[in-house]
Design a protein around this motif. Sequence first.
Motif, mmCIF file in Angstrom:
data_model
loop_
_atom_site.group_PDB
_atom_site.id
_atom_site.type_symbol
_atom_site.label_atom_id
_atom_site.label_comp_id
_atom_site.label_asym_id
_atom_site.label_seq_id
_atom_site.Cartn_x
_atom_site.Cartn_y
_atom_site.Cartn_z
ATOM 1 N N MET A 137 0.843 -1.182 0.000
ATOM 2 C CA MET A 137 0.000 0.000 0.000
ATOM 3 C C MET A 137 0.883 1.239 0.000
ATOM 4 O O MET A 137 1.900 1.289 0.693
ATOM 5 N N HIS A 138 0.503 2.211 -0.794
ATOM 6 C CA HIS A 138 1.266 3.452 -0.891
ATOM 7 C C HIS A 138 0.430 4.620 -0.355
ATOM 8 O O HIS A 138 -0.782 4.667 -0.550
ATOM 9 N N GLU A 139 1.095 5.550 0.301
ATOM 10 C CA GLU A 139 0.422 6.726 0.851
ATOM 11 C C GLU A 139 1.378 7.903 0.799
ATOM 12 O O GLU A 139 2.589 7.749 1.015
ATOM 13 N N THR A 140 0.847 9.080 0.511
ATOM 14 C CA THR A 140 1.650 10.305 0.519
ATOM 15 C C THR A 140 1.466 11.031 1.837
ATOM 16 O O THR A 140 0.342 11.180 2.324
ATOM 17 N N ALA A 141 2.574 11.449 2.428
ATOM 18 C CA ALA A 141 2.532 12.297 3.632
ATOM 19 C C ALA A 141 2.541 13.742 3.148
ATOM 20 O O ALA A 141 3.600 14.319 2.886
ATOM 21 N N TYR A 142 1.362 14.309 2.994
ATOM 22 C CA TYR A 142 1.211 15.604 2.341
ATOM 23 C C TYR A 142 1.841 16.727 3.167
ATOM 24 O O TYR A 142 1.619 16.821 4.382
ATOM 25 N N ALA A 143 2.607 17.584 2.497
ATOM 26 C CA ALA A 143 3.234 18.720 3.172
ATOM 27 C C ALA A 143 2.167 19.643 3.738
ATOM 28 O O ALA A 143 1.201 19.998 3.060
ATOM 29 N N ALA A 164 -3.356 24.183 5.587
ATOM 30 C CA ALA A 164 -3.581 23.748 4.210
ATOM 31 C C ALA A 164 -2.565 22.668 3.891
ATOM 32 O O ALA A 164 -1.530 22.551 4.559
ATOM 33 N N PHE A 165 -2.861 21.896 2.862
ATOM 34 C CA PHE A 165 -1.993 20.775 2.502
ATOM 35 C C PHE A 165 -1.727 20.779 1.003
ATOM 36 O O PHE A 165 -2.608 21.076 0.202
ATOM 37 N N VAL A 166 -0.490 20.450 0.674
ATOM 38 C CA VAL A 166 -0.049 20.401 -0.711
ATOM 39 C C VAL A 166 -0.144 18.964 -1.200
ATOM 40 O O VAL A 166 0.039 18.020 -0.427
ATOM 41 N N ASP A 167 -0.424 18.790 -2.482
ATOM 42 C CA ASP A 167 -0.612 17.432 -3.018
ATOM 43 C C ASP A 167 0.717 16.733 -3.312
ATOM 44 O O ASP A 167 0.833 15.966 -4.277
ATOM 45 N N ALA A 168 1.718 16.994 -2.495
ATOM 46 C CA ALA A 168 3.030 16.351 -2.629
ATOM 47 C C ALA A 168 3.648 16.272 -1.239
ATOM 48 O O ALA A 168 3.233 16.981 -0.319
ATOM 49 N N GLY A 169 4.638 15.399 -1.084
ATOM 50 C CA GLY A 169 5.284 15.264 0.220
ATOM 51 C C GLY A 169 6.141 14.021 0.281
ATOM 52 O O GLY A 169 6.639 13.536 -0.739
ATOM 53 N N ASP A 170 6.314 13.498 1.491
ATOM 54 C CA ASP A 170 7.041 12.239 1.665
ATOM 55 C C ASP A 170 6.205 11.084 1.113
ATOM 56 O O ASP A 170 4.980 11.180 1.004
ATOM 57 N N GLY A 171 6.869 9.989 0.799
ATOM 58 C CA GLY A 171 6.169 8.801 0.323
ATOM 59 C C GLY A 171 6.319 7.637 1.283
ATOM 60 O O GLY A 171 7.426 7.393 1.788
ATOM 61 N N LEU A 172 5.229 6.951 1.571
ATOM 62 C CA LEU A 172 5.276 5.773 2.437
ATOM 63 C C LEU A 172 4.740 4.560 1.696
ATOM 64 O O LEU A 172 3.735 4.637 0.985
ATOM 65 N N THR A 173 5.422 3.443 1.886
ATOM 66 C CA THR A 173 4.963 2.157 1.388
ATOM 67 C C THR A 173 4.829 1.219 2.583
ATOM 68 O O THR A 173 5.716 1.178 3.437
ATOM 69 N N ALA A 174 3.729 0.480 2.656
ATOM 70 C CA ALA A 174 3.471 -0.420 3.786
ATOM 71 C C ALA A 174 3.170 -1.816 3.268
ATOM 72 O O ALA A 174 2.533 -1.988 2.225
ATOM 73 N N ARG A 175 3.638 -2.814 4.010
ATOM 74 C CA ARG A 175 3.293 -4.209 3.704
ATOM 75 C C ARG A 175 3.150 -4.964 5.020
ATOM 76 O O ARG A 175 3.778 -4.609 6.028
ATOM 77 N N PRO A 176 2.325 -5.999 5.053
ATOM 78 C CA PRO A 176 2.178 -6.784 6.280
ATOM 79 C C PRO A 176 3.503 -7.424 6.689
ATOM 80 O O PRO A 176 4.318 -7.786 5.842
ATOM 81 N N ALA A 177 3.712 -7.517 7.980
ATOM 82 C CA ALA A 177 4.950 -8.107 8.506
ATOM 83 C C ALA A 177 4.663 -8.738 9.855
ATOM 84 O O ALA A 177 3.630 -8.469 10.485
ATOM 85 N N GLU A 178 5.564 -9.597 10.311
ATOM 86 C CA GLU A 178 5.393 -10.227 11.611
ATOM 87 C C GLU A 178 5.513 -9.206 12.742
ATOM 88 O O GLU A 178 4.860 -9.319 13.768
ATOM 89 N N ARG A 179 6.380 -8.210 12.531
ATOM 90 C CA ARG A 179 6.530 -7.165 13.534
ATOM 91 C C ARG A 179 6.729 -5.831 12.818
ATOM 92 O O ARG A 179 7.079 -5.780 11.639
ATOM 93 N N ASP A 180 6.504 -4.751 13.535
ATOM 94 C CA ASP A 180 6.637 -3.424 12.936
ATOM 95 C C ASP A 180 8.091 -3.140 12.566
ATOM 96 O O ASP A 180 9.017 -3.425 13.333
ATOM 97 N N GLU A 181 8.271 -2.555 11.392
ATOM 98 C CA GLU A 181 9.592 -2.164 10.913
ATOM 99 C C GLU A 181 9.480 -0.805 10.234
ATOM 100 O O GLU A 181 8.427 -0.448 9.706
#
Length: 265
Positions: A1-7, A31-48
């Motif tokens: 899953m991908h998500e943007t951390a909007y500035a 206000a928020f800009v339609d750009a920022g950091d990028g996050l990718t998430a996947r299931p895992a046995e423990r948080d990383e």
Amino acid sequence: MHETAYAKINLALHVRRRREDGYHELETLFAFVDAGDGLTARPAERDELTIFGEFAPQIADPFGNIGAQALAKLPRSQGLALTLEKTLPVAAGLGGGSADAGAVFRIVEALHGLPDDWPARAAKLGADVPACVTSKMCLGHGTGTELSRVVNDMEGAPVLLVNPRVPLATGPVFAGWDGEDCGPLPDGPASRIAAEGRNDLEAPAMALVPQIAEVLDALRDGAKLARMSGSGATCFALYASEADRDAAAASLPREWWQMAGKLRP
């Protein structure tokens, strides 16, 4: 899953008083800009958490990052492995860490749902985090965690973010505020609040980082509005068109960090 951390930017930021708890009473237009950091998430046995990107080296302790702290505060039936591309500068008035935390909340919401008390959990991470969870234009009161709606007549406005590549901690900027209450935010839609509002932290921030004044002087040429965001040192400029924004961006010193985008709903 991908998500943007909007500035996050503060189109206006009025400091009303120092509180007995050491914080400050604020009124702000988020206000928020339609750009920022990028996050990718996947299931895992423990948080990383893995961090890369231009500003990753500025995060000395990945698990001290409030994005990681957000993950730890949200109950789930399985772990998540997060990869964060850090493209927003750190200590820059853009709520970068708060934006990362907000994106984590949205990822967990999509995969597992959020607990009913998520606003309180978000507020414990930082004053900007509740607003960053929804990442939609809103008014903030109190320390910034008390949110209310605003008529957003600025959606899609071209915006340019510029930072002189000088980190600026929030604490010293607030400490330099002169203590003068210059009045509340104006009433009306977002465009009026932004046009008639101000950022009460500009003066103390400039005293610490004089380059902010240079950035603002450069941005005001051709912009509808140019102002510092949050406690700095990032400044934003709003333009009548994307062509005007892009022309302004091309004219700026290459050593300055910049990001172009549009205002979100």
